[in-house]
Scaffold this motif. Structure first.
Motif, PDB file in Angstrom:
ATOM      1  N   TYR A 159      -1.232  -1.908  -4.087  1.00 24.50           N
ATOM      2  CA  TYR A 159      -0.862  -1.776  -5.503  1.00 24.50           C
ATOM      3  C   TYR A 159      -0.027  -2.965  -5.897  1.00 24.50           C
ATOM      4  N   GLN A 205      -6.566  -4.533   8.957  1.00 26.49           N
ATOM      5  CA  GLN A 205      -7.329  -3.347   8.562  1.00 26.49           C
ATOM      6  C   GLN A 205      -7.319  -3.268   7.043  1.00 26.49           C
ATOM      7  N   ARG A 206      -8.313  -2.538   6.535  1.00 26.73           N
ATOM      8  CA  ARG A 206      -8.407  -2.440   5.084  1.00 26.73           C
ATOM      9  C   ARG A 206      -7.376  -1.438   4.551  1.00 26.73           C
ATOM     10  N   ALA A 207      -6.742  -1.747   3.440  1.00 24.30           N
ATOM     11  CA  ALA A 207      -5.850  -0.780   2.791  1.00 24.30           C
ATOM     12  C   ALA A 207      -5.819  -1.072   1.295  1.00 24.30           C
ATOM     13  N   LYS A 208      -5.464  -0.048   0.535  1.00 27.02           N
ATOM     14  CA  LYS A 208      -5.438  -0.219  -0.916  1.00 27.02           C
ATOM     15  C   LYS A 208      -4.046  -0.690  -1.313  1.00 27.02           C
ATOM     16  N   SER A 241      -2.318  -6.026  10.263  1.00 27.51           N
ATOM     17  CA  SER A 241      -3.039  -5.673  11.492  1.00 27.51           C
ATOM     18  C   SER A 241      -4.548  -5.729  11.278  1.00 27.51           C
ATOM     19  N   TYR A 261       1.449   3.799   1.982  1.00 29.84           N
ATOM     20  CA  TYR A 261       2.303   4.094   3.129  1.00 29.84           C
ATOM     21  C   TYR A 261       3.493   3.147   3.131  1.00 29.84           C
ATOM     22  N   HIS A 301       0.844  -1.200   0.000  1.00 28.34           N
ATOM     23  CA  HIS A 301       0.000   0.000   0.000  1.00 28.34           C
ATOM     24  C   HIS A 301       0.876   1.246   0.000  1.00 28.34           C
ATOM     25  N   TRP A 339      -8.445  -3.498  -2.751  1.00 31.20           N
ATOM     26  CA  TRP A 339      -8.529  -3.328  -1.297  1.00 31.20           C
ATOM     27  C   TRP A 339      -8.298  -4.683  -0.624  1.00 31.20           C
TER      28      TRP A 339
END
Lengths: 121, 896
Positions: free
Chosen positions: A84, A79-82, A77, A34, A32, A72
């Motif tokens: 790539y 949690q949802r994240a996008k 952890s 980050y 993602h 997605w």
């Protein structure tokens, strides 16, 4: 003071190299936004810090070029994240950018240390 | 992908991006918390590192493509919101723009219809028309058949030369009600040279036009005639119609868009000109009075100058022909002109181009005033909106984004205004056209002028261009202001010090420009209002009020010659018996009707060199003509009924007497007229028995022509124009007059009833139109300028409220404050008036005598205009100045 020092050590990214760095980072697996920025910073020994104002436009630009795809997913952890992911076209693009980059490095190196060149020949 | 689909995707992407960024922030904060920061510290640090969220979003969105549409929609939304937030301002601005743009569009659509729209022909740019000009008269496109043949067969510049003659026809036929339709005689080459192809059947061709061989009995009809009378039935081909008792076969229909060469008429029937001798009654061809309109198509590569050069040589033929038939020495000075005819024949253009172009300039000025007015209002508002702009900048909006936003708002205003404008223009152009064509008939034109003024592509493009231009023009000032306010260092400073010296100066110069433009506008208006006033108060040599004009039509009655004379004498008696009628008379021509007769006079004992001879105007009048019209009898006597059968008598006007007789006394002198079609000659000698004051004849603008009056009853042919001098409103006796006519002779029809005042007015329709329009434009412009001035000062007072408060707290008197505010405004007013007056004088000097015969740099008018504007400006300054004295020092001081 220390923080300021750190900023001064940072190097401005060369025009067009960010895309290559992102593609390179994604070679090792989906990531993602980050994560990508953290990865680039870590691998460069804290020298290259990617501004979010460049990172996200670059990601979306790569997306419209279809060099990366996104979906997605759950993070470690939970949690949802996008995330790539590199596409086939993206892999090809990475190769050609790598070749170009090496050309540039050689060319610049040739200019910056001409004496050694002369000595060799 | 449909627009809505796209929009939906867009929304989803937007939400995705938002979530992505939030995830980023959350993960960054989490990592920091794991490193031992508190929750608040971690979030703050993460946000600091992330930077400007809005900016990141904006630049990321830029990567999505089709962003301009997105931002445009957003700008439009903001713009609409801004418009609705200030409904008062919006309404005023849209109305102002609507009027300004509407006026421009209306005038332009007339110019477009008359001067720009190309004829529905192949390659219309190659078409030229031939015109001849008699000294001192408008140019005319009318040639004899012989001239046409000569030009056609001898020229080397035209690939085709065609002739057309408008006419009216009585048309009937099987299934057709007898009716009068407009039509044209055309030569055989007419349609081929124009490149017009038939919708069905064939058009008139060279084989139909064999002069002398009686021509073929064919007719071509228009598409609209085919539709309205035959319901587009192809069976029309081969149908027999009867035109003025001559049976003709319909062979074809012209295309829908084709209307001939005259923009003002819509002919329905075309006939070969070879049919004219059979149909015309009396035939104009055989009587030699044919006026053929000539149009040529230039050969490729031939310039209009070359055509001009060759035609002037060929034209000698026409000149010889003319001089053979007339002793008028001025025929020798007849000139030929070749004019572009791609946009139709020039008659209408020659008559209306000048007033239309002038009006165009006026409405352009008006729009400029409106633009500066709205610009200064927007500028004042922009200063008030600086806080909003600064807020947007701090939220991440770029400078150019702000400029674009402000420009979008302006364009939104101008677009709304132009929509209103197009609507107003549609009504306005029709009304204008009605007024323009309400004047008296123009020579060479039919009484009924039909012009299509519907807004076509050109007009709409023009309006769109004007809207864009005005939007940018008045949007520049606030956009500029937005650009600089974006650099305002912080939100807090904006409210007080936001405006730079330069910006203030700019705002003031806008007001100066408004005042100056209004002076120019009002100055022009003043000239025309003055010109009209002069025309209306000119001594015409006759009375315009209390005169009723009645024209009778005896053609369908059994009365002829002597009989008619006797009837008319009896009728005059009946008319004078009507209560309210002081006297009644009749004449061959009534003043300023635009019609009349003229000839050359040979005055006994006053030989003239041939080149000095000039036409004198003639009129045939009954006794009491001068009394009825109020033209003073200066010497000698009026006509009377006893002149019948006696020696020939005449009355001349003073201009005639002064020219021919050294002592100015014509009584008892003799003259005779050149022999011509009216049956005059040296054998008919007249004795002058009276002299009357000078009176205008054709036009009120002309110098009074030398005029000879004959006794209508002595000449034995009684003309049918009656004039009645009334003691009451002349309209009120009209019913009685109609009854008197009916009682005297049932078969005589009343053709027309009008008043002399109306007839005079009809001759100056363009002048009146321009005076009225320019007057109202000027008034509107000065009201706008006053609003601008008022706005500037009111805004200045609001801005300087604290300064004024301090001054008053320190003991300044109300009068001092008032004076301080007023002088500021008056300075700008004075500068504006100064600039306006000098521009008007300069422009006036350039235009001197080019537009009509008006003194276009009249200092008196300008002085009056300057005074008027000063007075309006003074009021506009006084109101805010008085308000300034109402500033409460305590409130003003506490404000900061």
């Amino acid at each position: 003071m220390a923080k300021k020092q750190r900023y001064q050590n940072r190097i401005e990214l060369l025009q067009g190299t960010l895309d290559m760095l992102i593609l390179q980072t994604l070679q090792w697996g989906a990531q993602h936004g980050y994560g990508i920025s953290q990865s680039i910073r870590g691998r460069s020994g804290e020298v290259l810090q990617v501004e979010t104002g460049s990172l996200y436009p670059a990601l979306h630009r790569l997306g419209t070029q279809a060099w990366v795809s996104s979906e997605w997913k759950q993070t470690e952890s939970n949690q949802r994240a996008k995330y790539y992911r590199l596409t086939a076209a993206g892999r090809k693009q990475l190769l050609s950018e790598q070749a170009r980059w090496e050309q540039i490095v050689d060319a610049i190196a040739g200019i910056m240390s001409p004496v050694r060149e002369e000595g060799q020949s | 992908m449909s627009f809505w689909n796209w929009l939906w995707q867009r929304k989803k992407r937007e939400a995705d991006l938002e979530e992505e960024i939030q995830d980023h922030l959350r993960m960054a904060a989490q990592e920091r918390m794991e490193q031992g920061l508190t929750v608040e510290q971690a979030h703050a640090s993460a946000a600091r590192e992330f930077g400007n969220v809005t900016l990141v979003k904006e630049t990321t969105r830029d990567m999505w493509g089709r962003v301009w549409l997105e931002t445009l929609l957003q700008d439009l939304r903001y713009g609409l919101r801004a418009m609705l937030r200030n409904p008062g301002f919006t309404v005023v601005a849209v109305l102002t723009l609507g009027l300004g743009i509407g006026a421009n569009t209306a005038i332009f659509s007339l110019i477009n219809a008359l001067m720009l729209r190309m004829l529905p022909a192949r390659n219309p740019g190659q078409l030229v028309e031939l015109l001849h000009r008699y000294p001192g008269e408008p140019r005319m496109n009318g040639f004899s058949w012989h001239s046409y043949e000569h030009f056609r067969d001898s020229n080397h510049v035209f690939s085709g030369l065609i002739g057309v003659m408008p006419s009216h026809f009585q048309v009937r036929g099987e299934g057709l009600e007898p009716e009068a339709v407009d039509g044209e005689y055309v030569v055989g080459d007419f349609f081929p040279v124009l490149g017009v192809k038939p919708v069905i059947g064939r058009l008139i061709g060279p084989q139909d036009d064999q002069m002398g061989a009686a021509g073929s009995h064919v007719a071509v009809v228009s598409w609209s005639y085919w539709k309205s009378r035959f319901n587009l039935d192809p069976g029309i081909l081969g149908k027999r119609i009867i035109v003025e008792d001559v049976p003709l076969t319909v062979v074809g229909v012209t295309p829908r868009e084709f209307f001939g060469l005259m923009t003002w008429s819509r002919p329905d029937v075309w006939l070969p000109v070879a049919m004219e001798p059979a149909i015309g009654r009396p035939s104009r061809m055989t009587s030699g009075r044919m006026g053929l309109g000539l149009i040529g198509r230039l050969k490729p590569g031939v310039s209009i100058e070359q055509a001009r050069a060759e035609m002037s040589v060929l034209f000698q033929f026409t000149v010889e022909e003319m001089t053979k038939n007339s002793k008028d020495p001025l025929w020798r000075q007849l000139k030929i002109e070749v004019a572009p005819a791609g946009a139709g024949l020039s008659v209408l253009r020659d008559n209306f181009a000048k007033p239309l172009l002038f009006l165009m300039a006026l409405v352009g000025l008006l729009l400029l005033v409106a633009c500066t007015n709205i610009a200064s209002m927007l500028l004042a508002r922009a200063v008030a909106r600086q806080r909003e702009m600064a807020l947007r900048v701090s939220l991440g909006a770029g400078r150019f984004r702000l400029v674009r936003q402000v420009l979008t708002e302006s364009l939104l205003l101008s677009t709304t205004g132009s929509l209103l404008g197009v609507f107003l223009a549609y009504l306005g152009a029709k009304a204008l056209l009605r007024i323009i064509t309400s004047g008296r008939q123009i020579v060479e034109l039919p009484a009924r002028i039909e012009i299509d003024v519907h807004p076509d592509v050109h007009v709409l493009l023009f309006t769109a261009g004007v809207a864009l231009l005005t939007g940018v023009l008045f949007g520049l000032a606030p956009a500029w202001s937005a650009f600089f306010s974006a650099s305002a260092p912080s939100l807090r400073e904006v409210g007080t010090a936001g405006e730079t010296r330069l910006q203030r100066l700019f705002g003031k110069s806008l007001v100066v420009a408004q005042v100056a433009l209004s002076v120019v506008l009002l100055g022009a208006a003043g000239l025309f209002v003055g010109h009209l006033w002069n025309l209306q108060h000119l001594n015409l040599g006759f009375r315009r009020d209390h005169v009723l004009l009645v024209t009778l039509d005896p053609r369908r009655s059994e009365y002829k010659g002597e009989q008619l004379s006797r009837l008319y004498q009896e009728l005059l008696g009946r008319m004078e018996a009507i209560p309210g009628v002081r006297s009644a008379t009749l004449s061959g021509a009534t003043p300023i009707s635009g019609a009349g007769a003229s000839s050359f006079a040979n005055v006994e004992g006053h030989p003239e060199k041939p080149e000095d001879r000039r036409y004198v105007s003639l009129n045939w009048v009954a006794p009491k003509y001068f009394q009825t019209l109020g033209t003073p009898l200066l010497a000698g006597r009026d006509f009377n009924y006893q002149d019948q059968g006696g020696p020939r008598v005449a009355i001349v006007n003073q201009a005639m007497a002064r020219y021919y007789f050294a002592d100015g006394n014509p009584i008892g002198k003799h003259f005779w007229l050149d022999r011509d079609w009216k049956g005059f000659g040296p054998d008919k000698t007249y004795e002058i028995v009276g002299m009357v004051g000078d009176a205008k004849y054709y036009d009120i603008g002309e110098a009074t022509p030398r005029t000879i009056y004959f006794n209508a009853f002595q000449e034995g042919h009684a003309p049918s124009h009656f004039a009645l001098w009334t003691s009451i409103d002349p309209e009120n006796v009209a019913p009685e007059v109609r009854r008197a006519v009916r009682e005297a002779a049932k078969t005589i029809q009343v053709a027309q009833v009008t008043t002399l005042a109306d007839q005079v007015d009809a001759s100056i329709v363009p002048e009146r139109l321009i005076a009225t329009l320019s007057g109202s434009f000027g008034a509107l412009g000065s009201v706008l300028a006053a609003i601008g001035l008022y706005g500037l000062l009111a805004y200045t007072v609001a801005r300087r409220a604290s300064e004024i408060g301090i001054r008053m707290a320190l003991g300044a008197q109300a009068a001092d404050v008032r004076w301080m505010v007023m002088t500021a405004g008056l300075w700008w007013l004075a500068i504006g008036i100064g600039i306006g007056v000098s521009v008007s004088l300069a422009v006036g000097r350039i235009l001197q005598n080019r537009i009509w015969r008006i003194n276009s740099a009249d200092p008196l008018t300008l002085a009056a205009v300057a005074l008027l504007l000063a007075a309006v400006g003074l009021v506009a300054c006084y109101i805010p100045a008085r308000r300034a004295t109402k500033v409460d020092p305590m409130v003003a001081l506490r404000y900061e």
